[in-house]
Design a protein around this motif. Structure first.
Motif, short mmCIF file in Angstrom:
data_model
loop_
_atom_site.label_atom_id
_atom_site.label_comp_id
_atom_site.label_asym_id
_atom_site.label_seq_id
_atom_site.Cartn_x
_atom_site.Cartn_y
_atom_site.Cartn_z
N GLY A 397 62.29 19.92 -8.18
CA GLY A 397 61.84 21.20 -8.72
C GLY A 397 60.84 21.03 -9.84
N ASN A 398 61.04 20.00 -10.66
CA ASN A 398 60.11 19.75 -11.77
C ASN A 398 58.72 19.39 -11.27
OD1 ASN A 398 62.08 20.23 -13.65
ND2 ASN A 398 62.45 18.08 -14.14
N VAL A 399 58.65 18.73 -10.13
CA VAL A 399 57.34 18.36 -9.57
C VAL A 399 56.55 19.62 -9.21
CG1 VAL A 399 56.13 17.01 -7.82
CG2 VAL A 399 58.35 16.23 -8.69
N PHE A 400 57.24 20.60 -8.64
CA PHE A 400 56.59 21.87 -8.32
C PHE A 400 56.12 22.56 -9.60
CE2 PHE A 400 58.27 21.28 -4.14
CZ PHE A 400 57.54 22.10 -3.30
N ILE A 401 56.99 22.59 -10.61
CA ILE A 401 56.65 23.29 -11.85
C ILE A 401 55.48 22.62 -12.56
CG2 ILE A 401 57.52 23.88 -14.15
CD1 ILE A 401 60.33 24.16 -12.79
N TRP A 402 55.54 21.30 -12.70
CA TRP A 402 54.45 20.57 -13.36
C TRP A 402 53.13 20.78 -12.62
CZ3 TRP A 402 51.54 16.54 -11.24
CH2 TRP A 402 50.67 15.91 -12.13
N SER A 403 53.17 20.68 -11.30
CA SER A 403 51.94 20.78 -10.52
C SER A 403 51.37 22.20 -10.51
CB SER A 403 52.18 20.31 -9.08
OG SER A 403 53.14 21.13 -8.43
N ALA A 404 52.24 23.21 -10.71
CA ALA A 404 51.75 24.59 -10.76
C ALA A 404 50.75 24.75 -11.90
CB ALA A 404 52.91 25.55 -10.94
N PHE A 405 51.10 24.22 -13.08
CA PHE A 405 50.21 24.33 -14.23
C PHE A 405 49.05 23.34 -14.16
CE2 PHE A 405 54.17 26.18 -15.69
CZ PHE A 405 53.73 27.33 -16.33
N LYS A 406 49.27 22.21 -13.51
CA LYS A 406 48.25 21.17 -13.44
C LYS A 406 47.14 21.51 -12.45
CE LYS A 406 46.53 16.94 -13.94
NZ LYS A 406 45.95 16.46 -15.21
N TYR A 407 47.50 22.06 -11.29
CA TYR A 407 46.53 22.20 -10.20
C TYR A 407 46.19 23.64 -9.81
CZ TYR A 407 47.19 17.20 -9.45
OH TYR A 407 47.24 15.84 -9.61
N TYR A 408 47.03 24.60 -10.19
CA TYR A 408 46.83 25.94 -9.62
C TYR A 408 46.51 27.02 -10.65
CZ TYR A 408 48.73 23.72 -5.46
OH TYR A 408 48.91 22.89 -4.38
N LEU A 409 47.13 26.98 -11.80
CA LEU A 409 46.84 28.00 -12.81
C LEU A 409 45.62 27.57 -13.62
CD1 LEU A 409 50.44 28.90 -14.06
CD2 LEU A 409 49.17 29.78 -12.10
N LYS A 423 66.49 23.46 -17.85
CA LYS A 423 66.27 22.20 -18.57
C LYS A 423 64.81 21.77 -18.54
CE LYS A 423 67.61 19.16 -14.73
NZ LYS A 423 68.55 18.09 -14.29
N TYR A 424 64.01 22.22 -17.56
CA TYR A 424 62.60 21.83 -17.53
C TYR A 424 61.88 22.31 -18.78
CZ TYR A 424 61.08 26.58 -16.13
OH TYR A 424 60.82 27.93 -16.09
N TRP A 425 62.33 23.46 -19.33
CA TRP A 425 61.75 23.98 -20.56
C TRP A 425 62.59 23.57 -21.77
CZ3 TRP A 425 63.82 27.22 -24.30
CH2 TRP A 425 62.93 27.66 -25.29
N LYS A 426 63.88 23.68 -21.67
CA LYS A 426 64.78 23.49 -22.81
C LYS A 426 64.84 22.04 -23.29
CE LYS A 426 69.67 24.08 -24.10
NZ LYS A 426 69.79 25.25 -24.96
N ALA A 427 65.02 21.11 -22.36
CA ALA A 427 65.23 19.71 -22.74
C ALA A 427 64.07 18.80 -22.38
CB ALA A 427 66.52 19.19 -22.09
N HIS A 429 60.78 19.84 -21.71
CA HIS A 429 59.53 20.31 -22.30
C HIS A 429 58.34 20.16 -21.35
CE1 HIS A 429 61.35 19.46 -26.57
NE2 HIS A 429 62.14 20.18 -25.79
N LEU A 430 58.58 20.47 -20.08
CA LEU A 430 57.50 20.40 -19.10
C LEU A 430 56.50 21.54 -19.28
CD1 LEU A 430 58.99 19.50 -15.59
CD2 LEU A 430 57.46 18.15 -17.00
N VAL A 431 56.98 22.65 -19.80
CA VAL A 431 56.14 23.84 -19.94
C VAL A 431 56.00 24.20 -21.41
CG1 VAL A 431 55.91 26.29 -19.39
CG2 VAL A 431 56.81 24.71 -17.67
N ASN A 432 54.78 24.32 -21.87
CA ASN A 432 54.50 24.76 -23.24
C ASN A 432 53.55 25.95 -23.22
OD1 ASN A 432 55.93 22.73 -25.01
ND2 ASN A 432 54.74 21.35 -23.70
N LYS A 491 67.93 28.11 -26.21
CA LYS A 491 67.31 27.43 -27.34
C LYS A 491 66.87 26.03 -26.94
CE LYS A 491 70.16 29.94 -30.71
NZ LYS A 491 71.11 29.81 -31.84
N ARG A 492 65.67 25.68 -27.32
CA ARG A 492 65.13 24.37 -26.99
C ARG A 492 65.83 23.27 -27.78
NH1 ARG A 492 58.58 23.96 -26.03
NH2 ARG A 492 58.79 23.35 -23.86
#
Length: 702
Positions: A397-409, A423-427, A429-432, A491-492
């Protein structure tokens, strides 16, 4: 002749004692008593009553049992035998005559609310207590092995799929549900039964559209691990559409927009969209049979499906060639790139990414781990590893999330609506980026068995650092309706136990020849050994408390007398063990706090280490630490034990309340505890347990 039994169970046991040896001497009552029934014996379901006064209600009870059995993928006995014990009569019905009732779904206990059912006459009545002929006929029936063939539908297909894969190792999804449509015509078991031919009728549906919401459950075991797909319940889909519509409102005037779903499955997230919204959708799914259903259901409604049509080479070992969102080919797909390269098109991603973690307990159970995850070798994972370090790349799931911001948005008004554990955001920190809105949903309703929190979040492309997210929480009631709950704060976290709390000291008198133990606290006999196990008179044990989350708390919280064979922790020393025990207690948090908004939201961290260490040094939390010591001595996941090691040493469990052979370090420390009534009761209960254990002759090594 009449028999008199005070209760049904006594009569049932007497019946089996008399007849089981005449049917099959190898069988016992334990073999045939199953699924809360009175027994399945060969091709017969038996239901006993002391006296059968209402044959209709008893038959209806039996029908409910068979309904549940069909749903679980188990064969349906041909005969239903209703036994009236007192007058020694057996009423015989054929399950085939009641198949339409058996193929309904019933809720509640099978013995409840059975009045009003109208049955036909039994096809036969045997008076086994009066007639030798009838008794002989009964024995023949009990020996018979005939079954009623059922019809496959959406209520039972998952149970039969699980059985098929269980009994046919290596079977694939195509072997089970393959149909006559498309370029590849692998005819599956449900349409042309072979392995299950005695139990099911051929499924006559031309396609698999009837099972569109169950496709994730019909994958074979290994494919489930690789694809990690989960169904999204309709109530949550409807709620998440609110976020999609917020994203559409953000589209600049004059812009076109697309709604891209790279893991659409059968179009579950899109099924409640209106025609205008569907006309902007670009969808793909990598699983072949989901792809065919997606084409059938939405092919004429959405803007694009990738690939647009099935070609001769589309089928690729159960997957869809060109639809793998993790591949270089997909990232550079000409349809998608056309929109990405157009500044007048706003990109909205809307996805429930597959969840498959290579370190998860599910992978460990099939002894597959990373070898069961072909996605780990994909283009996107390799690219992600160049920028992201640590365990985040272990989660599909993290691969999809990371690639969304990297290649599409690309633009501030682009949006991403995504379902995923927090946890991708909370622990991790894949998304800022900027959080616009979101909901907390219960993972249990996504075809899983776990009460845990899933976040559905609306993200912008804009950069923004946030430490707290505020989510509206929704469960789902028995009718499938949304059930609002209290708001949830996420909370992060920024640090781990190992960074600030693990005892990494080395002593000059440490010896490198200590025992290595398994998770159960017994001496480890396997070959995998990842640590040098130390011995020192100041070592009380070994604590492994790793992972910020609670996905597998029993694996990630271990307390044993010597070194754990695979590490992940530190040696517990006598001079500071009290201040280390809160890590173990905190690691047991989810065992005692099971509300769905807690699991996958509350996590462990060392963010408060400065305050904690100051409180310890100022002796302000002595009583709290002693309470935690008491908890630790009684907690079932504490596997510390006294033992004689193969190294010739005696290892005493010092964190025990058993002072039969003198005080332990725990009993000495706990003498300072100012007990409240609950703690006093715990000590008293412990003494009762210890006293009873001694009566039973349990050996103590303390």
């Amino acid at each position: 002749m009449f028999s008199h039994f005070s209760n049904e169970v006594d009569g049932q046991l007497k019946f089996y004692q008399d007849y089981l040896p005449l049917v099959d001497k190898t069988l016992t009552t334990d073999d045939i008593l199953a699924e809360y029934t009175d027994g399945y014996l060969n091709g017969n379901l038996l239901e006993f009553k002391v006296v059968i006064n209402d044959i209709n209600s008893v038959l209806f009870q039996a029908i409910k049992y068979l309904s549940a059995r069909r749903i679980k993928g188990r064969e349906i006995p041909k005969n239903i035998l209703l036994v009236s014990l007192t007058n020694q009569k057996v009423y015989i019905f054929s399950s085939e005559d009641y198949l339409s009732d058996i193929e309904k779904v019933y809720f509640g206990g099978a013995s409840l609310k059975n009045s009003g059912f109208s049955a036909g006459n039994p096809i036969e009545t045997l008076e086994y207590g009066k007639s030798q002929f009838d008794e002989s006929r009964l024995i023949s029936l009990l020996r018979s092995k005939l079954y009623t063939k059922i019809n496959i539908d959406e209520n039972c297909i998952v149970g039969w799929a699980e059985r098929f894969y269980r009994e046919n190792k290596g079977a694939k999804k195509s072997d089970f549900i393959g149909d006559y449509t498309g370029k590849v015509k692998i005819i599956g078991e449900i349409r042309k039964p072979e392995k299950l031919k005695d139990f099911i009728n051929p499924y006559v549906g031309e396609t698999n559209a009837q099972f569109q919401y169950l496709m994730d459950k019909l994958n074979d075991t290994l494919q489930k691990k690789n694809l990690g797909a989960f169904y999204t319940p309709e109530s949550y889909v409807n709620k998440s559409l609110e976020l999609v519509r917020q994203a559409i409102q953000r589209v600049p005037t004059g812009n076109d927009y697309i709604i891209l779903d790279r893991c659409a499955g059968t179009g579950n997230l899109e099924k409640l969209m209106n025609d205008e919204e569907l006309s902007h959708c670009v969808l793909s799914t990598v699983e072949y049979y989901e792809y065919k259903v997606l084409l059938e259901l939405l092919g004429d409604k959405v803007r694009h499906i990738i690939p647009p049509t099935e070609k001769e080479d589309t089928f690729n070992m159960g997957l869809v060639r060109g639809a793998n969102a993790l591949s270089y080919e997909y990232v550079n797909n000409e349809i998608i790139q056309r929109y990405l390269n157009d500044p007048n098109v706003t990109i909205i991603l809307y996805e429930n990414p597959p969840y498959a973690e290579t370190t998860s307990i599910e992978h460990q159970k099939i002894r597959a781990g990373k070898s069961a995850s072909t996605w780990k070798k994909s283009f996107l994972v390799n690219e992600m590893k160049k920028e992201v370090k640590g365990t985040a790349t272990n989660d599909l799931g993290n691969v999809f999330i990371w690639s969304a911001f990297k290649y599409y948005l690309r633009q501030p008004t682009d949006s991403y609506i995504v379902y995923s554990p927090v946890k991708y955001w909370k622990a991790q920190h894949l998304v800022n980026q900027k959080f616009l809105d979101g909901f907390a949903f219960n993972r249990k309703h996504f075809h899983t068995n776990t009460d845990a929190m899933i976040m559905c979040a609306l993200w912008s492309k804009e950069e923004l650092s946030q430490d707290i997210l505020d989510l509206e929480a929704y469960n789902i009631d028995k009718e499938g309706k949304l059930l609002p709950e209290n708001k949830v704060l996420v909370k992060r976290i920024f640090s781990t136990y190992s960074q600030y709390y693990f005892d990494k000291r080395q002593f000059s008198d440490d010896k490198n020849n200590g025992l290595q133990l398994g998770l159960n606290g017994k001496e480890y006999e396997g070959k995998t050994k990842r640590i040098t196990s130390l011995f020192n008179s100041n070592i009380l044990g070994y604590m492994a408390v790793y992972s910020s989350g609670f996905d597998n708390p029993d694996l990630h919280s271990t307390l044993i007398r010597a070194g754990r064979y695979d590490g992940h922790g530190f040696f517990l020393r006598s001079d500071n063990f009290l201040e280390k025990l809160p890590m173990f207690a905190a690691s047991r948090y989810i065992t005692y706090n099971r509300h769905w908004t807690q699991r996958a939201n509350i996590m462990k961290s060392a963010d408060g280490s400065e305050r904690f260490n100051k409180a310890v040094s100022n002796n302000k939390i002595e009583q709290e630490l002693l309470k935690i010591l008491l908890f630790t001595t009684l907690e079932t996941q504490n596997h510390m034990r006294s033992l004689y090691g193969s190294d010739g040493r005696f290892y005493r469990n010092e964190l025990s309340l058993d002072n039969s052979n003198g005080d332990t370090l725990a009993t000495v420390k706990l003498a300072k505890l100012k007990q409240n009534p609950k703690e006093t009761a715990l000590f008293e209960q412990w003494q009762k347990v210890l006293s009873e254990a001694k009566k039973q002759g349990t050996t103590t090594l303390n």
